[in-house]
Design a protein around this motif. Structure first.
Motif, mmCIF file in Angstrom:
data_model
loop_
_atom_site.group_PDB
_atom_site.id
_atom_site.type_symbol
_atom_site.label_atom_id
_atom_site.label_comp_id
_atom_site.label_asym_id
_atom_site.label_seq_id
_atom_site.Cartn_x
_atom_site.Cartn_y
_atom_site.Cartn_z
ATOM 1 N N ASN A 183 0.805 -1.233 0.000
ATOM 2 C CA ASN A 183 0.000 0.000 0.000
ATOM 3 C C ASN A 183 0.836 1.281 0.000
ATOM 4 N N VAL A 184 1.988 1.256 -0.657
ATOM 5 C CA VAL A 184 2.827 2.452 -0.695
ATOM 6 C C VAL A 184 2.191 3.539 -1.565
ATOM 7 N N ALA A 185 1.618 3.153 -2.695
ATOM 8 C CA ALA A 185 0.944 4.140 -3.546
ATOM 9 C C ALA A 185 -0.209 4.795 -2.774
ATOM 10 N N TRP A 186 -0.915 4.021 -1.966
ATOM 11 C CA TRP A 186 -2.000 4.579 -1.146
ATOM 12 C C TRP A 186 -1.450 5.628 -0.188
ATOM 13 N N LEU A 187 -0.307 5.373 0.418
ATOM 14 C CA LEU A 187 0.279 6.343 1.343
ATOM 15 C C LEU A 187 0.564 7.667 0.640
ATOM 16 N N ILE A 188 1.118 7.579 -0.563
ATOM 17 C CA ILE A 188 1.423 8.805 -1.308
ATOM 18 C C ILE A 188 0.129 9.524 -1.698
ATOM 19 N N GLU A 189 -0.855 8.773 -2.154
ATOM 20 C CA GLU A 189 -2.113 9.388 -2.577
ATOM 21 C C GLU A 189 -2.827 10.095 -1.429
ATOM 22 N N HIS A 190 -2.604 9.654 -0.187
ATOM 23 C CA HIS A 190 -3.292 10.235 0.972
ATOM 24 C C HIS A 190 -2.359 11.078 1.839
ATOM 25 N N LEU A 191 -1.198 11.424 1.312
ATOM 26 C CA LEU A 191 -0.196 12.075 2.151
ATOM 27 C C LEU A 191 -0.651 13.434 2.661
ATOM 28 N N GLU A 192 -1.291 14.235 1.811
ATOM 29 C CA GLU A 192 -1.751 15.552 2.273
ATOM 30 C C GLU A 192 -2.834 15.405 3.322
ATOM 31 N N GLU A 193 -3.697 14.406 3.146
ATOM 32 C CA GLU A 193 -4.734 14.143 4.144
ATOM 33 C C GLU A 193 -4.117 13.719 5.481
ATOM 34 N N LEU A 194 -2.993 13.002 5.393
ATOM 35 C CA LEU A 194 -2.310 12.564 6.609
ATOM 36 C C LEU A 194 -1.506 13.695 7.242
ATOM 37 N N GLY A 195 -1.145 14.698 6.446
ATOM 38 C CA GLY A 195 -0.433 15.851 6.966
ATOM 39 C C GLY A 195 0.980 15.556 7.424
ATOM 40 N N CYS A 196 1.712 14.711 6.676
ATOM 41 C CA CYS A 196 3.057 14.324 7.096
ATOM 42 C C CYS A 196 3.986 14.214 5.895
ATOM 43 N N ASN A 197 5.260 14.004 6.172
ATOM 44 C CA ASN A 197 6.236 13.654 5.147
ATOM 45 C C ASN A 197 6.372 12.134 5.098
ATOM 46 N N LEU A 198 6.982 11.638 4.015
ATOM 47 C CA LEU A 198 7.148 10.197 3.853
ATOM 48 C C LEU A 198 8.554 9.913 3.333
ATOM 49 N N LEU A 199 9.330 9.159 4.124
ATOM 50 C CA LEU A 199 10.681 8.743 3.750
ATOM 51 C C LEU A 199 10.659 7.248 3.493
ATOM 52 N N LEU A 200 11.058 6.839 2.282
ATOM 53 C CA LEU A 200 10.943 5.443 1.872
ATOM 54 C C LEU A 200 12.292 4.862 1.499
ATOM 55 N N GLN A 201 12.420 3.557 1.728
ATOM 56 C CA GLN A 201 13.608 2.830 1.285
ATOM 57 C C GLN A 201 13.188 1.447 0.818
ATOM 58 N N ALA A 202 13.374 1.193 -0.456
ATOM 59 C CA ALA A 202 13.087 -0.124 -1.014
ATOM 60 C C ALA A 202 14.299 -1.017 -0.775
ATOM 61 N N LEU A 203 14.053 -2.233 -0.297
ATOM 62 C CA LEU A 203 15.163 -3.135 0.011
ATOM 63 C C LEU A 203 15.621 -3.930 -1.197
ATOM 64 N N ASP A 204 14.682 -4.358 -2.018
ATOM 65 C CA ASP A 204 15.063 -5.334 -3.039
ATOM 66 C C ASP A 204 14.260 -5.196 -4.325
ATOM 67 N N THR A 205 13.697 -4.037 -4.553
ATOM 68 C CA THR A 205 12.766 -3.881 -5.664
ATOM 69 C C THR A 205 13.414 -3.091 -6.788
ATOM 70 N N PRO A 206 13.153 -3.444 -8.058
ATOM 71 C CA PRO A 206 13.732 -2.663 -9.158
ATOM 72 C C PRO A 206 13.465 -1.176 -9.006
ATOM 73 N N LEU A 207 14.430 -0.379 -9.382
ATOM 74 C CA LEU A 207 14.315 1.058 -9.227
ATOM 75 C C LEU A 207 13.161 1.633 -10.039
ATOM 76 N N LEU A 208 12.723 0.904 -11.069
ATOM 77 C CA LEU A 208 11.604 1.378 -11.872
ATOM 78 C C LEU A 208 10.370 1.578 -11.006
ATOM 79 N N ALA A 209 10.142 0.673 -10.044
ATOM 80 C CA ALA A 209 8.976 0.807 -9.170
ATOM 81 C C ALA A 209 9.071 2.078 -8.346
ATOM 82 N N ALA A 210 10.259 2.390 -7.839
ATOM 83 C CA ALA A 210 10.448 3.627 -7.086
ATOM 84 C C ALA A 210 10.233 4.838 -7.986
ATOM 85 N N ALA A 211 10.680 4.751 -9.231
ATOM 86 C CA ALA A 211 10.502 5.862 -10.166
ATOM 87 C C ALA A 211 9.026 6.117 -10.433
#
Length: 347
Positions: A183-211
């Protein structure tokens, strides 16, 4: 009496929570067993960072298995095989041996308990089952619950300043595999509603997903609120740079990142998934939700309440429950038991 010969088989060479836990357990066992580590390296990784370098650093000569039949001589030479993952290669290789070693299967996610029909199909070559979730262990006759542990070597990073300071705006941290269930995309989509910043680190996923996620943040005008740390095994910088860690998953087993956050006394906000509600009922701030996603208002309130006291409480529980010596000792006792039973069966 000679040390038992233990073969640990990793189902792939991609880094994840299960791999992190099993490598730490193998390190703890190597003083009491003659250890061999194998990893199946016969599937595309999609460009994800792999375990190959870390395996070599930790264990020296590691067997990377390209063909299924290459497993057989490795398993034949062992007294006990420790393996996990819903893959047919290991149990098929065991069933092909005239005199097989003892076999211990480890279940890291609730959804892999039967996977579907997997345990029933291969039960004749499974002598013991370890589940990292007590609820999963109760569903498998004879299974034992042993929690995950973690390596403090992964928590060495320094605190960083990734966002402009704003009164009242807190920072959530997330780490793991960038797959839909998290549910990472959900976190980004609701970030303003949550009123916070989001710091992410992918452990083993292709960089394309992060892009793709970075592009989603940009489209929503949130580029200044979302930051990605480079993929890697070290979570110390992320965990020291956030106010709380978020586990927003639809399903989990026993997320390793919760153990790692607990070791550093970082509060955790989570959906009620896997082993977390049972093991950490009073140490994690749980979030209401429906349909596999959190409820934004509940998450916002949990983040606001996530102070140092919650981190201290989680640290005390994790230090006791997930102590490396205790976890490794439980595996050592199980290995001794299944080896004795296998020898008695062969006699």
């Amino acid at each position: 009496m000679p040390k038992p010969r233990l073969c640990l088989v990793l189902p792939h060479v991609v880094l994840g929570g299960g791999e992190t836990a099993m490598m730490e357990i193998a390190e703890g066992l190597r003083h009491d067993v003659a250890l061999e580590v194998c990893a199946l390296d016969n599937a595309p990784t999609g460009g994800a960072p792999t375990l190959r370098e870390e395996l070599a650093e930790r264990f020296g000569a590691v067997t990377l298995v390209r063909k299924r039949w290459e497993l057989r001589p490795r398993l034949r030479a062992a007294d006990v095989v420790l393996w996990y993952g819903v893959i047919n290669s290991v149990p098929a290789a065991l069933s092909a041996l005239a005199a097989r070693p003892a076999s211990i299967r480890v279940v890291h996610t609730d959804r892999a308990v039967d996977g579907p029909g997997f345990a029933r199909r291969w039960r004749r070559v499974i002598d013991a089952v370890v589940c990292v979730s007590p609820a999963a262990a109760r569903r498998v006759p004879g299974a034992v619950f042993i929690p995950n542990t973690c390596s403090l070597d992964r928590l060495q990073g320094e605190r960083g300043q990734f966002f402009a300071a704003e009164p009242g705006r807190r920072t959530l941290g997330w780490a793991g595999r960038l797959v839909p269930q998290k549910n990472v995309a959900w976190l980004i989509e609701h970030l303003e509603e949550l009123g916070c910043n989001l710091l992410l680190q992918a452990l083993d996923t292709p960089l394309l997903a992060a892009a793709e996620l970075a592009s989603l943040a940009e489209r929503r005008g949130l580029s200044a609120r979302v930051r990605f740390l480079p993929p890697g095994r070290d979570l110390g910088t992320l965990l020291r740079s956030v106010d709380a860690l978020i586990v927003a998953s639809r399903h989990e087993g026993f997320p390793m990142v919760v153990v790692e956050a607990g070791m550093l006394g970082v509060p955790v906000v989570a959906t009620r998934v896997g082993a977390l509600p049972e093991l950490f009922a009073g140490e994690i701030l749980f979030v209401d939700g429906a349909g596999g996603v959190p409820e934004p208002g509940s998450l916002r309130r949990a983040l606001a309440a996530a102070g140092p006291a919650w981190g201290k409480r989680l640290h005390a529980k994790v230090a006791r429950l997930c102590d490396s010596q205790e976890v490794v000792g439980a595996y050592r006792e199980l290995i001794d038991r299944v080896c004795r039973a296998r020898r008695d069966h062969a006699a």
